[in-house]
Design a protein around this motif. Structure first.
Motif, PDB file in Angstrom:
ATOM      1  N   GLN A  83      66.609  12.402   8.298  1.00  0.00           N
ATOM      2  CA  GLN A  83      65.722  12.245   9.459  1.00  0.00           C
ATOM      3  C   GLN A  83      65.578  13.544  10.248  1.00  0.00           C
ATOM      4  N   ASP A  84      66.679  14.242  10.492  1.00  0.00           N
ATOM      5  CA  ASP A  84      66.613  15.442  11.326  1.00  0.00           C
ATOM      6  C   ASP A  84      65.788  16.553  10.677  1.00  0.00           C
ATOM      7  N   LYS A  85      65.935  16.706   9.353  1.00  0.00           N
ATOM      8  CA  LYS A  85      65.197  17.767   8.658  1.00  0.00           C
ATOM      9  C   LYS A  85      63.695  17.487   8.641  1.00  0.00           C
ATOM     10  N   LEU A  86      63.323  16.214   8.391  1.00  0.00           N
ATOM     11  CA  LEU A  86      61.903  15.867   8.333  1.00  0.00           C
ATOM     12  C   LEU A  86      61.272  15.959   9.719  1.00  0.00           C
ATOM     13  N   ASP A  87      62.009  15.522  10.754  1.00  0.00           N
ATOM     14  CA  ASP A  87      61.489  15.612  12.120  1.00  0.00           C
ATOM     15  C   ASP A  87      61.272  17.071  12.529  1.00  0.00           C
ATOM     16  N   GLU A  88      62.212  17.920  12.175  1.00  0.00           N
ATOM     17  CA  GLU A  88      62.120  19.333  12.518  1.00  0.00           C
ATOM     18  C   GLU A  88      60.936  19.992  11.820  1.00  0.00           C
ATOM     19  N   PHE A  89      60.721  19.594  10.551  1.00  0.00           N
ATOM     20  CA  PHE A  89      59.597  20.142   9.791  1.00  0.00           C
ATOM     21  C   PHE A  89      58.270  19.751  10.439  1.00  0.00           C
ATOM     22  N   VAL A  90      58.147  18.497  10.851  1.00  0.00           N
ATOM     23  CA  VAL A  90      56.916  18.023  11.486  1.00  0.00           C
ATOM     24  C   VAL A  90      56.674  18.744  12.806  1.00  0.00           C
ATOM     25  N   LYS A  91      57.734  18.946  13.591  1.00  0.00           N
ATOM     26  CA  LYS A  91      57.602  19.654  14.869  1.00  0.00           C
ATOM     27  C   LYS A  91      57.091  21.072  14.646  1.00  0.00           C
ATOM     28  N   GLU A  92      57.584  21.760  13.608  1.00  0.00           N
ATOM     29  CA  GLU A  92      57.156  23.135  13.298  1.00  0.00           C
ATOM     30  C   GLU A  92      55.687  23.162  12.912  1.00  0.00           C
ATOM     31  N   VAL A  93      55.280  22.160  12.080  1.00  0.00           N
ATOM     32  CA  VAL A  93      53.878  22.130  11.629  1.00  0.00           C
ATOM     33  C   VAL A  93      52.939  21.862  12.799  1.00  0.00           C
ATOM     34  N   VAL A  94      53.302  20.895  13.650  1.00  0.00           N
ATOM     35  CA  VAL A  94      52.460  20.554  14.802  1.00  0.00           C
ATOM     36  C   VAL A  94      52.430  21.701  15.790  1.00  0.00           C
ATOM     37  N   GLY A  95      53.577  22.381  15.985  1.00  0.00           N
ATOM     38  CA  GLY A  95      53.637  23.491  16.937  1.00  0.00           C
ATOM     39  C   GLY A  95      52.829  24.698  16.489  1.00  0.00           C
ATOM     40  N   ALA A  96      52.510  24.776  15.182  1.00  0.00           N
ATOM     41  CA  ALA A  96      51.748  25.924  14.673  1.00  0.00           C
ATOM     42  C   ALA A  96      50.264  25.841  15.023  1.00  0.00           C
ATOM     43  N   PHE A  97      49.817  24.654  15.458  1.00  0.00           N
ATOM     44  CA  PHE A  97      48.385  24.484  15.768  1.00  0.00           C
ATOM     45  C   PHE A  97      48.115  24.690  17.263  1.00  0.00           C
TER      46      PHE A  97
END
Length: 362
Positions: free
Chosen positions: A348-362
């Motif tokens: 859960q922590d790795k997938l959540d962190e990945f999503v946060k990085e992708v969303v933060g890039a926009f």
């Protein structure tokens, strides 16, 4: 004078049937095609032009929540036609209350109504009175149908016959609305055997999954045509429901009562009682506390195998900070058991962190 005013008008045809069998003339009552034919004949007699046909398939006349009816009322408001033709008044509505609501909308839109088989004239007070009389008869006819149906159901109970519905797993249909054990009856016997040995529904589901046992494939008829369902692994909640069904010991449930059946039981009463006793004890066991882990994607992401929502689950191990390792897990894996293709998990922590990085890039 009135005849000339209502000549050369645009009209809409409304047809409705309560079942799929009626739709194609396979039961009593006018089919959709037959109703449309009567309405077109009436339109020709009145010298009206038909601009649209609205059909409601397998919809009850006791409610106004019908897709084509709603669409027709919207088109009436926009002035797409001046008259509505139907086969009989009960095709439009079988409820006095609902009809008066409909008639108010139709009248406000400046649209008239016409029955292809009944003498209706809503332009005069006496005509509106006759309309209420026709509606009263329609409601009376509907009440009679309900009463006869209930009488038939009670007669079936007196004869120890079930009243239709979905055929239970392990049985197949036979003449006179009866059932007999099918090839899947062997799985039912296995389920009750394992349950009487104190195996949990999850354990039984896992065993059946390993044995390639699946639900039977059935064809369902709906508003959008036919579709096939079934052919899936048997879930633990289905197993729990199956064990509680008295039909497998030769009885059947109707409402809150249990009646003796005349069909062949799949298991004996002692096995059924033992399995239910143990399942009841499991239900009384303390339940786990609700999962309170803050997971961003809980029930948002879906399993790639079965498209079920993914929940969260904490493992027994902990991190260096003392918090547990949390994983996204397919909900089907809990229902079917660990021996299925859905028994996969994602940190859960790795997938959540990945999503946060992708969303933060926009």
């Amino acid at each position: 004078m009135r005849e000339s005013i209502r000549t050369h008008r645009r009209c809409a045809i409304y047809t409705r049937v309560s079942s799929h069998e009626q739709a194609y003339g396979k039961s009593d009552g006018a089919s959709l095609l037959s109703q449309e034919k009567y309405c077109k004949t009436r339109a020709e007699q009145e010298r009206w032009s038909v601009v649209g046909v609205y059909q409601d398939l397998a919809e009850s006349g006791a409610t106004n929540e019908r897709p084509s009816l709603k669409r027709m009322l919207e088109d009436a408001k926009f002035g797409k036609f001046e008259e509505i033709i139907f086969y009989k008044i009960d095709r439009l509505s079988r409820s006095l209350v609902h009809f008066h609501h409909l008639f108010k909308i139709i009248k406000k839109a400046g649209v008239g109504i016409c029955s292809a088989t009944e003498a209706l004239d809503t332009t005069t007070p006496s005509g509106e009175f006759m309309l209420s009389v026709f509606l009263s008869f329609a409601k009376y006819e509907r009440d009679l149908i309900i009463q006869r149906s209930k009488s038939g159901l009670l007669l079936n109970l007196e004869r120890n016959r079930r009243n239709g519905g979905q055929i239970p797993f392990g049985y197949e249909d036979c003449p006179e609305n009866q059932i007999k054990p099918s090839k899947d009856a062997k799985w039912v016997r296995i389920i009750f055997k394992l349950a009487s040995e104190a195996r949990t529904p999850v354990e039984i589901a896992s065993y059946l999954s390993n044995q390639k046992a699946v639900t039977p494939i059935r064809t369902l008829k709906g508003k959008r045509g036919e579709r096939k369902v079934g052919g899936l692994p048997i879930r633990s909640d289905q197993i729990r429901t199956l064990i509680r069904n008295p039909i497998y010991k030769g009885e059947f449930r109707w409402g809150k009562e249990i009646y003796e059946g005349n069909h062949e039981p799949i298991v004996d009463e002692e096995t059924w009682e033992q399995a239910n006793l143990l399942i009841g004890d499991q239900d009384k066991a303390p339940t786990r506390k609700r999962n309170r882990h803050q997971a961003l994607l809980k029930e948002v992401i879906h399993c790639a195998c079965c498209d079920e929502p993914m929940g969260v689950k904490a493992s027994g191990k902990t991190k260096l900070n003392g918090k547990p390792h949390v994983y996204y897990e397919c909900r089907n894996s809990k229902k079917k058991g660990s021996g299925t293709i859905c028994a996969q998990s994602v940190p859960q922590d790795k997938l959540d962190e990945f999503v946060k990085e992708v969303v933060g890039a926009f």
